[in-house]
Design an enzyme around this catalytic site. Structure first.
Site, PDB file in Angstrom:
ATOM      1  CB  CYS A 144      -1.974   4.737   4.401  1.00  0.00           C
ATOM      2  SG  CYS A 144      -3.407   4.044   3.567  1.00  0.00           S
ATOM      3  CB  SER A 145      -0.591   0.584   6.530  1.00  0.00           C
ATOM      4  OG  SER A 145      -1.515   1.178   7.428  1.00  0.00           O
ATOM      5  CB  CYS A 146      -5.021  -0.250   2.323  1.00  0.00           C
ATOM      6  SG  CYS A 146      -5.623   1.447   2.372  1.00  0.00           S
TER       7      CYS A 146
ATOM      8  CB  CYS B 115      -0.911   0.024   1.224  1.00  0.00           C
ATOM      9  SG  CYS B 115      -1.964   1.499   1.271  1.00  0.00           S
TER      10      CYS B 115
END
Length: 205
Positions: free
Chosen positions: A113-115, A110
């Site tokens: 961000c950190s999906c 991702c």
């Protein structure tokens, strides 16, 4: 000037600059005030990081290895297929399954961000959220894979999938040789969290 003062006068200056240290400082403060139990917190984190999440994803992969009809359904509509197994909810609303095969290796990141598919893989590992991984895996995926211990043949294509708030990916790793006749539970034990992100391979029995 109104803002001409030492940074050390600001309350935030008392917090360590590194996010991990900030979290530890907050945890220590909350523990001292009796608001949290560190042991209970460790159990919760371990459960979501290593048991509930990755185990769910491993069950999906094992079933895809063993059941071709299920595999086809998963590749066609992963969201509905995993929901039928009871795996759905926040961070898992829109799922896409991508399959490793001879000549093709998939890896997920991702970049914004950190999906991450929490219902299937649990809490994202720290390295998945790091700036270094998010930036480098797009530019030099083979080098990043090598650092994870994954050495691919030169003629293997590497596909990088960028998760977003709209879609999250599950990698179906290649089924290891010598697993014919193994039941779903035994196959699940071969599926690692990293193999479902693409930074690892399934275990060899």
């Amino acid at each position: 000037m109104p803002h001409d003062h030492s940074d050390h006068d600001h309350p935030h200056a008392l917090l360590p600059p590194d996010p991990a240290l900030r979290i530890k400082a907050l945890e220590t403060l909350l523990t001292q005030k009796g608001l949290i139990d560190p042991a209970a917190l460790d159990v919760i984190i371990d459960t979501y990081e290593n048991k509930i999440g990755p185990r769910n994803g491993a069950r999906v992969v094992a079933r895809a290895w063993a059941d071709q009809e299920f595999r086809s359904a998963l590749l066609a509509d992963a969201t509905a297929t995993v929901a039928d197994m009871g795996f759905f909810g926040r961070q898992g609303e829109h799922m896409v399954a991508v399959e490793n095969a001879d000549g093709v290796h998939n890896i997920v990141v991702c970049t914004l961000c950190s999906c991450y598919p929490w219902p299937l893989l649990g809490i994202p590992p720290g390295w998945y959220k790091s700036d270094a991984y998010r930036a480098r895996v797009v530019r030099e995926p083979r080098k990043v894979l090598a650092e994870f211990g994954v050495a691919l043949p030169k003629d293997t294509a590497v596909r990088v999938w960028d998760s977003t708030a709209e879609v999250r990916y599950l990698v179906i790793p290649e089924r290891p040789a010598g697993t014919d006749g193994m039941d779903e539970e035994a196959l699940m034990a071969l599926v690692t969290r990293d193999s479902m992100i693409g930074t690892g391979l399934a275990r060899v029995p």
